[in-house]
Design a protein around this motif. Sequence first.
Motif, PDB file in Angstrom:
ATOM      1  N   GLN A   1      47.962  45.497  43.795  1.00  0.00           N
ATOM      2  CA  GLN A   1      46.595  45.134  44.147  1.00  0.00           C
ATOM      3  C   GLN A   1      45.758  46.401  44.111  1.00  0.00           C
ATOM      4  O   GLN A   1      46.272  47.489  43.849  1.00  0.00           O
ATOM      5  N   SER A   2      44.462  46.277  44.437  1.00  0.00           N
ATOM      6  CA  SER A   2      43.596  47.457  44.446  1.00  0.00           C
ATOM      7  C   SER A   2      42.502  47.310  45.491  1.00  0.00           C
ATOM      8  O   SER A   2      42.301  46.241  46.070  1.00  0.00           O
ATOM      9  N   ALA A   3      41.785  48.408  45.691  1.00  0.00           N
ATOM     10  CA  ALA A   3      40.543  48.366  46.472  1.00  0.00           C
ATOM     11  C   ALA A   3      39.495  47.597  45.663  1.00  0.00           C
ATOM     12  O   ALA A   3      39.671  47.342  44.464  1.00  0.00           O
ATOM     13  N   TYR A   4      38.377  47.241  46.326  1.00  0.00           N
ATOM     14  CA  TYR A   4      37.371  46.450  45.623  1.00  0.00           C
ATOM     15  C   TYR A   4      36.002  46.632  46.266  1.00  0.00           C
ATOM     16  O   TYR A   4      35.879  47.030  47.419  1.00  0.00           O
ATOM     17  N   HIS A   5      34.985  46.355  45.472  1.00  0.00           N
ATOM     18  CA  HIS A   5      33.603  46.342  45.954  1.00  0.00           C
ATOM     19  C   HIS A   5      33.188  44.927  46.319  1.00  0.00           C
ATOM     20  O   HIS A   5      33.620  43.962  45.684  1.00  0.00           O
ATOM     21  N   TYR A   6      32.323  44.804  47.313  1.00  0.00           N
ATOM     22  CA  TYR A   6      31.573  43.577  47.518  1.00  0.00           C
ATOM     23  C   TYR A   6      30.284  43.661  46.707  1.00  0.00           C
ATOM     24  O   TYR A   6      29.709  44.743  46.529  1.00  0.00           O
TER      25      TYR A   6
END
Length: 233
Positions: free
Chosen positions: A113-118
């Motif tokens: 998985q990864s980090a993400y932006h809203y």
Amino acid sequence: MNSKPVVTIVIPFYNCKYIGEAIGSALQQTYPHIEIIVVDDGSTQHTELITPYKDQIRYIRKVNGGTATALNTGIVHAKGQYFAWLSSDDAFLPHKVETQVNYMLEKRLSFTQSAYHYMNSLSEQTETIYPKLGSRSDMIHTLLSYCPINGCSVMLDTQVFGKVGLFNPNFRYAHDYEMWLRLLPHYELGCVDIPLIKYRMHEQMGTARHMEEIEKEIAVIQNLHRAALLSLL
């Protein structure tokens, strides 16, 4: 001969006005070895937004059955060694696939998985989320409490479906959470600690409209997998 694996990006689509932006973000990937499968889950609106892209994607239309069935249809038709899921109201950053494939190959992982932006309804970025899952023990406890994993940040080796099966269509809203819990006893979960997707928050999103049903499904899923996951500790 190409030694890099092909990645299949599956985009489930149902009456979503953001579908063009989603497809565009998949087509703009810096990683060249991709196929894009848009699975139309019986839409009655916004299908014309797909037309300009049909010579660059695989388009499959099916009767409405929910997101899990659309994902499963894409997986069954996938030619790639890796699977990535892109919701029709979200977007991949251009380096998403390349970054994640390289990470998985380097770490020899099948589940990441990864980090993400809203982002908001106008596609404006609002904040960034860095899921911190800690050790495997911490990760298990966290995932039995709630789901910090953004489904569209996940990439899987398609061989995992042969081991654990496809998404469970009995869970109409939390099918992704159920899959992650089902995978965890068999695979290490890796995390790319940089944002690779943009996750859209808007009034029509399923999470906003179906919270009561989602909470019920989550309780069932946690009970279903609790014993197996606690036995890993």
